[in-house]
Scaffold this motif. Structure first.
Motif, PDB file in Angstrom:
ATOM      1  N   GLY A 167       3.893  21.027  68.663  1.00  0.00           N
ATOM      2  CA  GLY A 167       2.311  20.358  69.283  1.00  0.00           C
ATOM      3  C   GLY A 167       0.997  19.078  68.384  1.00  0.00           C
ATOM      4  O   GLY A 167       1.530  18.129  69.259  1.00  0.00           O
ATOM      5  N   GLY A 168       1.759  20.115  67.012  1.00  0.00           N
ATOM      6  CA  GLY A 168       0.753  18.532  66.689  1.00  0.00           C
ATOM      7  C   GLY A 168       1.112  17.199  66.122  1.00  0.00           C
ATOM      8  O   GLY A 168       0.307  16.424  66.453  1.00  0.00           O
ATOM      9  N   ASN A 169       2.330  17.178  65.880  1.00  0.00           N
ATOM     10  CA  ASN A 169       3.131  15.472  66.449  1.00  0.00           C
ATOM     11  C   ASN A 169       2.703  14.738  67.480  1.00  0.00           C
ATOM     12  O   ASN A 169       2.547  13.748  67.535  1.00  0.00           O
ATOM     13  N   LEU A 170       3.027  15.335  68.437  1.00  0.00           N
ATOM     14  CA  LEU A 170       2.574  14.890  69.932  1.00  0.00           C
ATOM     15  C   LEU A 170       1.034  14.713  69.597  1.00  0.00           C
ATOM     16  O   LEU A 170       0.852  13.699  70.889  1.00  0.00           O
ATOM     17  N   THR A 171       0.592  15.464  69.983  1.00  0.00           N
ATOM     18  CA  THR A 171      -1.305  15.334  69.639  1.00  0.00           C
ATOM     19  C   THR A 171      -1.521  14.508  68.927  1.00  0.00           C
ATOM     20  O   THR A 171      -2.366  13.447  69.276  1.00  0.00           O
ATOM     21  N   HIS A 172      -1.518  14.346  67.340  1.00  0.00           N
ATOM     22  CA  HIS A 172      -1.432  13.418  66.468  1.00  0.00           C
ATOM     23  C   HIS A 172      -1.263  12.371  66.018  1.00  0.00           C
ATOM     24  O   HIS A 172      -1.061  11.777  64.786  1.00  0.00           O
ATOM     25  N   GLY A 173       0.276  12.392  66.331  1.00  0.00           N
ATOM     26  CA  GLY A 173       1.161  11.119  65.848  1.00  0.00           C
ATOM     27  C   GLY A 173       2.366  12.153  65.183  1.00  0.00           C
ATOM     28  O   GLY A 173       2.099  12.864  64.215  1.00  0.00           O
ATOM     29  N   GLU A 174       3.298  12.335  65.246  1.00  0.00           N
ATOM     30  CA  GLU A 174       4.696  12.847  64.169  1.00  0.00           C
ATOM     31  C   GLU A 174       4.481  12.403  62.511  1.00  0.00           C
ATOM     32  O   GLU A 174       4.641  12.922  61.578  1.00  0.00           O
ATOM     33  N   ASP A 175       3.589  11.156  62.151  1.00  0.00           N
ATOM     34  CA  ASP A 175       3.453  11.073  61.020  1.00  0.00           C
ATOM     35  C   ASP A 175       2.161  12.070  59.951  1.00  0.00           C
ATOM     36  O   ASP A 175       1.571  11.328  58.911  1.00  0.00           O
ATOM     37  N   TYR A 176       1.088  12.801  61.294  1.00  0.00           N
ATOM     38  CA  TYR A 176      -0.444  13.322  60.798  1.00  0.00           C
ATOM     39  C   TYR A 176      -0.761  14.033  59.888  1.00  0.00           C
ATOM     40  O   TYR A 176      -1.213  14.474  58.933  1.00  0.00           O
ATOM     41  N   LEU A 177       0.950  14.957  59.303  1.00  0.00           N
ATOM     42  CA  LEU A 177       1.182  15.563  57.852  1.00  0.00           C
ATOM     43  C   LEU A 177       1.278  15.398  56.843  1.00  0.00           C
ATOM     44  O   LEU A 177       2.391  15.428  56.076  1.00  0.00           O
ATOM     45  N   SER A 178       2.391  13.439  57.141  1.00  0.00           N
ATOM     46  CA  SER A 178       3.102  12.686  56.125  1.00  0.00           C
ATOM     47  C   SER A 178       2.509  12.891  54.987  1.00  0.00           C
ATOM     48  O   SER A 178       0.841  12.249  54.697  1.00  0.00           O
ATOM     49  N   LEU A 179       3.027  12.353  53.497  1.00  0.00           N
ATOM     50  CA  LEU A 179       2.535  12.429  52.741  1.00  0.00           C
ATOM     51  C   LEU A 179       1.576  11.472  52.577  1.00  0.00           C
ATOM     52  O   LEU A 179       0.655  10.705  52.156  1.00  0.00           O
ATOM     53  N   ASP A 180       2.556   9.772  53.098  1.00  0.00           N
ATOM     54  CA  ASP A 180       1.662   8.513  53.690  1.00  0.00           C
ATOM     55  C   ASP A 180       0.166   8.829  54.187  1.00  0.00           C
ATOM     56  O   ASP A 180      -0.263   8.079  53.472  1.00  0.00           O
TER      57      ASP A 180
ATOM     58  N   LEU B 270     -10.859   2.002  69.561  1.00  0.00           N
ATOM     59  CA  LEU B 270      -9.776   2.065  69.922  1.00  0.00           C
ATOM     60  C   LEU B 270      -8.628   3.088  69.958  1.00  0.00           C
ATOM     61  O   LEU B 270      -8.712   3.990  70.120  1.00  0.00           O
ATOM     62  N   GLU B 271      -9.304   3.547  68.376  1.00  0.00           N
ATOM     63  CA  GLU B 271      -8.733   4.822  67.232  1.00  0.00           C
ATOM     64  C   GLU B 271     -10.132   6.186  68.580  1.00  0.00           C
ATOM     65  O   GLU B 271      -9.289   6.956  68.611  1.00  0.00           O
ATOM     66  N   ASN B 272     -10.860   5.969  68.775  1.00  0.00           N
ATOM     67  CA  ASN B 272     -11.324   6.419  69.369  1.00  0.00           C
ATOM     68  C   ASN B 272     -11.652   7.237  71.007  1.00  0.00           C
ATOM     69  O   ASN B 272     -11.409   8.075  72.036  1.00  0.00           O
ATOM     70  N   LYS B 273     -11.211   6.385  71.936  1.00  0.00           N
ATOM     71  CA  LYS B 273     -10.839   5.886  73.147  1.00  0.00           C
ATOM     72  C   LYS B 273      -9.938   5.679  73.549  1.00  0.00           C
ATOM     73  O   LYS B 273      -8.785   5.663  74.960  1.00  0.00           O
ATOM     74  N   CYS B 274      -8.451   5.546  72.725  1.00  0.00           N
ATOM     75  CA  CYS B 274      -7.270   4.994  73.029  1.00  0.00           C
ATOM     76  C   CYS B 274      -6.178   5.428  72.276  1.00  0.00           C
ATOM     77  O   CYS B 274      -5.190   5.629  72.954  1.00  0.00           O
ATOM     78  N   GLN B 275      -6.485   5.888  70.746  1.00  0.00           N
ATOM     79  CA  GLN B 275      -5.285   5.896  70.579  1.00  0.00           C
ATOM     80  C   GLN B 275      -4.468   7.693  70.851  1.00  0.00           C
ATOM     81  O   GLN B 275      -3.476   7.510  70.119  1.00  0.00           O
ATOM     82  N   GLN B 276      -5.443   8.183  71.717  1.00  0.00           N
ATOM     83  CA  GLN B 276      -4.742   9.569  72.208  1.00  0.00           C
ATOM     84  C   GLN B 276      -3.442  10.063  72.558  1.00  0.00           C
ATOM     85  O   GLN B 276      -2.586  10.642  72.850  1.00  0.00           O
ATOM     86  N   CYS B 277      -3.721   8.726  73.565  1.00  0.00           N
ATOM     87  CA  CYS B 277      -2.483   8.342  74.267  1.00  0.00           C
ATOM     88  C   CYS B 277      -1.531   6.967  73.925  1.00  0.00           C
ATOM     89  O   CYS B 277      -0.406   6.512  74.751  1.00  0.00           O
ATOM     90  N   HIS B 278      -2.023   6.370  72.921  1.00  0.00           N
ATOM     91  CA  HIS B 278      -0.832   5.397  72.249  1.00  0.00           C
ATOM     92  C   HIS B 278      -1.274   5.335  70.787  1.00  0.00           C
ATOM     93  O   HIS B 278      -1.289   4.373  70.007  1.00  0.00           O
ATOM     94  N   GLN B 279       0.070   6.315  70.679  1.00  0.00           N
ATOM     95  CA  GLN B 279       0.207   6.800  68.958  1.00  0.00           C
ATOM     96  C   GLN B 279       1.737   7.423  68.649  1.00  0.00           C
ATOM     97  O   GLN B 279       2.735   7.418  70.290  1.00  0.00           O
ATOM     98  N   ASN B 280       2.272   7.488  67.620  1.00  0.00           N
ATOM     99  CA  ASN B 280       3.190   8.077  67.179  1.00  0.00           C
ATOM    100  C   ASN B 280       3.591   9.252  68.085  1.00  0.00           C
ATOM    101  O   ASN B 280       2.496  10.315  67.417  1.00  0.00           O
ATOM    102  N   GLY B 281       4.426   9.669  68.642  1.00  0.00           N
ATOM    103  CA  GLY B 281       4.720  11.113  69.493  1.00  0.00           C
ATOM    104  C   GLY B 281       4.174  10.714  70.967  1.00  0.00           C
ATOM    105  O   GLY B 281       4.479  11.582  71.463  1.00  0.00           O
TER     106      GLY B 281
END
Length: 453
Positions: A133-146, A173-184
């Motif tokens: 669920g976190g991958n869907l919300t924040h992107g699949e790399d949100y906990l990646s080491l990189d 873009l981060e505040n208004k757009c990336q929630q729907c346009h990110q990895n996941g």
């Protein structure tokens, strides 16, 4: 349509409801572990009940999650993993509740240690489902080491050090757009994480055209009327402010949409000083309580407003939102479709009104004289009213009007030709009117876009 809106609304409640079963199931595991100490043995009968509550709430969360999944372009594999593990958590909760029921215990006994082990295994399943669920919300790399070790660009201490895209546009873009346009979750196949993502675009091609906001799909979407099906951001998320839209337009047109371009090297950067300073949080660069960018565009907007007149308008059924406080910019609407608005109440605040929504109120051309007083009006919605030819004469003095919605009115090409005289007008909506098929910009000298579909 109403039913679809209800389902969509319920789907959006999934992130809220999903935390309830998590709390129940974690509490069940904690209580179970505590019962190994004699002084906490009294908690043991509560464990099956908590598991039952966890199963019920998890089922509700699954249903809402499924509804939410129908409204966005989520990554298929991540969504599948999250869906099936979430369902498994709900099913297992009911099974564990059943194992502790008196009926099952008469037939089959399970040791306390085995049951505790099963609960801990469920915690692992719950954690994995939550991670998906976190991958869907924040992107699949949100906990990646990189991602965790990546060094963020330091915020510049002055406008001379600021880069337009990296320091000003990207935060918007981060505040208004990336929630729907990110990895996941890539709505429309579009990512908005980097400059290269903008150039690559999505299903509708590049998100921006260098040097032209008018031809850039991203700019078109964020400047559409909020009720338009292609308006972004969708699903009731906060829209870009007038200042953010002006910044995006300035960067695309005068900054040519360039990457790594300095703020002070772009022509007419002075008019963006206030907006840029606000984004960067640079003290001392903004005039006290002053929006210099808006004032530079339209210095006629009053810096004050008659507060008593605003209250009178609100008492008269108008909904009034402050878009800016200095100058005072108002967004006014009348949403009671069963009543007739008293436009005389708006006369004392007419010059402060920037957006006006009077759609579907059975209004006629008589309202034109009141609207003509709103000299600083930028967006006007009059769709689904009894507006006919001749109304346009009232609008020709509105030198700042850039968007006009006349969908489902009685106007014809006569009105369109009149409105072409209004050089500030960029978007005219004439869907389901008497306007015959016309070619955009056939006689007007400016870029008026006529939308009839």
């Amino acid at each position: 349509m109403i039913l679809l809106d209800i389902f969509s609304y319920l789907g959006r409640m999934h992130p809220l409801v999903v935390h309830l079963p998590i709390g129940f199931l974690v509490l069940a595991a904690i209580f179970d572990i505590l019962t190994y100490k004699s002084k906490y043995a009294f908690l043991k009968p509560a464990v099956p009940l908590i598991l039952l509550l966890g199963g019920i709430s998890a089922t509700i969360a699954c249903v809402m999650g499924w509804l939410l999944s129908q409204t966005g372009d989520y990554d298929y594999l991540i969504l599948r993993n999250h869906k099936y593990t979430g369902i498994s958590v709900a099913v297992v909760s009911f099974i564990f509740y059943g194992l502790k029921s008196l009926f099952v215990q008469r037939i089959f006994q399970i040791s306390d240690k085995v049951f505790s082990g099963l609960l801990l295994a469920q915690m692992c399943l719950l954690s994995y489902s939550g991670h998906q669920g976190g991958n869907l919300t924040h992107g699949e790399d949100y906990l990646s080491l990189d991602n965790l070790t990546a060094s963020k660009r330091e915020k510049p201490s002055s406008l001379k050090e600021a880069k337009v895209f990296e320091d000003l546009v990207l935060p918007v873009l981060e505040n208004k757009c990336q929630q729907c346009h990110q990895n996941g979750k890539k709505k429309g196949g579009l990512l908005l994480l980097t400059y290269q993502d903008l150039l690559k675009g999505g299903k509708n091609g590049p998100a921006m055209i260098l040097g032209s906001s008018a031809k850039s799909e991203l700019f078109r979407r964020v400047t559409l009327p909020s009720e338009h099906k292609e308006f972004m951001p969708t699903d009731g998320k906060p829209a870009l402010t007038p200042e953010e839209i002006a910044l995006l337009k300035w960067w695309l047109d005068e900054g040519k949409g360039a990457e790594n371009i300095g703020f002070t090297t772009v022509p007419n950067h002075e008019k963006m000083t206030s907006t840029a300073s606000g984004i960067l949080g640079i003290a001392g660069a903004i005039l006290p309580q002053e929006n210099t960018q808006i004032q530079a565009i339209n210095p006629d907007i009053p810096k004050k407003v008659n507060e008593k007149a605003i209250q009178n308008a609100i008492d008269g059924g108008f909904n009034i939102r402050f878009m800016n406080h200095n100058p005072v910019m108002l967004d006014v609407s009348f949403i009671n479709k069963k009543a007739a608005p008293n436009l005389a109440l708006l006369v004392p605040i007419a010059k402060n009104i920037v957006w006006l929504n009077l759609n579907q109120l059975n209004l006629s051309n008589k309202i034109g004289s009141s609207i003509a007083l709103m000299l600083n009006l930028e967006k006007l919605r009059l769709e689904k009213n009894n507006i006919t030819d001749g109304f346009a004469q009232n609008l020709l003095g509105l030198k700042h009007l850039n968007a006009l919605n006349l969908n489902e009115t009685q106007i014809s090409n006569v009105t369109v030709n009149e409105l072409k005289k209004l050089k500030s007008l960029n978007h005219l909506y004439v869907w389901r009117t008497k306007v015959l098929e016309i070619q955009d910009n056939d006689t007007n000298a400016h870029a008026l876009k006529i939308i009839s579909k």
